[in-house]
Write a protein that holds these residues in place. Structure first.
Motif, PDB file in Angstrom:
ATOM      1  N   GLY A  35      61.621  99.981  -7.526  1.00 17.20           N
ATOM      2  CA  GLY A  35      61.755 101.106  -8.410  1.00 17.20           C
ATOM      3  C   GLY A  35      60.506 101.501  -8.860  1.00 17.20           C
ATOM      4  N   ASN A  36      59.382 100.831  -9.189  1.00 20.08           N
ATOM      5  CA  ASN A  36      58.081 101.063  -9.578  1.00 20.08           C
ATOM      6  C   ASN A  36      57.213 102.015  -8.344  1.00 20.08           C
ATOM      7  N   GLY A  38      58.925 103.884  -6.447  1.00 19.13           N
ATOM      8  CA  GLY A  38      59.684 105.099  -6.082  1.00 19.13           C
ATOM      9  C   GLY A  38      60.673 104.942  -5.021  1.00 19.13           C
ATOM     10  N   ASP A  40      64.344 103.637  -3.796  1.00 17.18           N
ATOM     11  CA  ASP A  40      65.332 103.236  -4.047  1.00 17.18           C
ATOM     12  C   ASP A  40      66.283 102.358  -3.295  1.00 17.18           C
ATOM     13  N   LYS A  43      66.822 103.942   0.306  1.00 17.33           N
ATOM     14  CA  LYS A  43      65.532 104.202   1.213  1.00 17.33           C
ATOM     15  C   LYS A  43      65.174 102.880   1.770  1.00 17.33           C
ATOM     16  N   GLU A  58      54.017 106.306   0.357  1.00 20.52           N
ATOM     17  CA  GLU A  58      54.675 105.325   0.261  1.00 20.52           C
ATOM     18  C   GLU A  58      54.368 103.762   0.809  1.00 20.52           C
ATOM     19  N   ALA A  61      52.435 102.160  -1.996  1.00 23.88           N
ATOM     20  CA  ALA A  61      53.244 101.791  -3.075  1.00 23.88           C
ATOM     21  C   ALA A  61      53.772 100.557  -2.487  1.00 23.88           C
TER      22      ALA A  61
END
Length: 96
Positions: A35-36, A38, A40, A43, A58, A61
């Motif tokens: 979640g942090n 981005g 879900d 995905k 991504e 992240a």
């Protein structure tokens, strides 16, 4: 997270390592980390099946969220094993 439904063939090393990481950490931690980043649950499923390849932001992240268990380059290389095969831990090199 929820139960992972894995395709017959591993699409890439990033998917394999992400699935292994998700199964190795408590569900609450995995949900919070993704979640942090981005990302879900829907995905995550698409990343693991190979339907979606994360972009550079991504990938970074995910690398941060997983504590370097899944690196940016893992998404571009063929899987180095099958689902359920041991995933070697990452070892960081010390700066010279």
């Amino acid at each position: 997270m929820k139960r992972l439904f894995l395709p017959a063939q591993v699409p890439n090393e990033g998917a394999r390592r992400l699935a292994a990481w998700l199964q190795s950490v408590p569900a609450v931690r995995a949900i919070r980390a993704m979640g942090n980043a981005g990302i879900d649950a829907a995905k995550v499923d698409r990343l693991i099946t190979g339907e979606l390849i994360p972009g550079a932001d991504e990938r970074m992240a995910i690398t941060r969220a997983t504590g370097d268990a899944v690196l940016m380059r893992d998404w571009t290389i063929a899987a180095l094993g099958r689902w359920g095969d041991p995933v070697p831990a990452r070892t960081m090199r010390r700066a010279a």
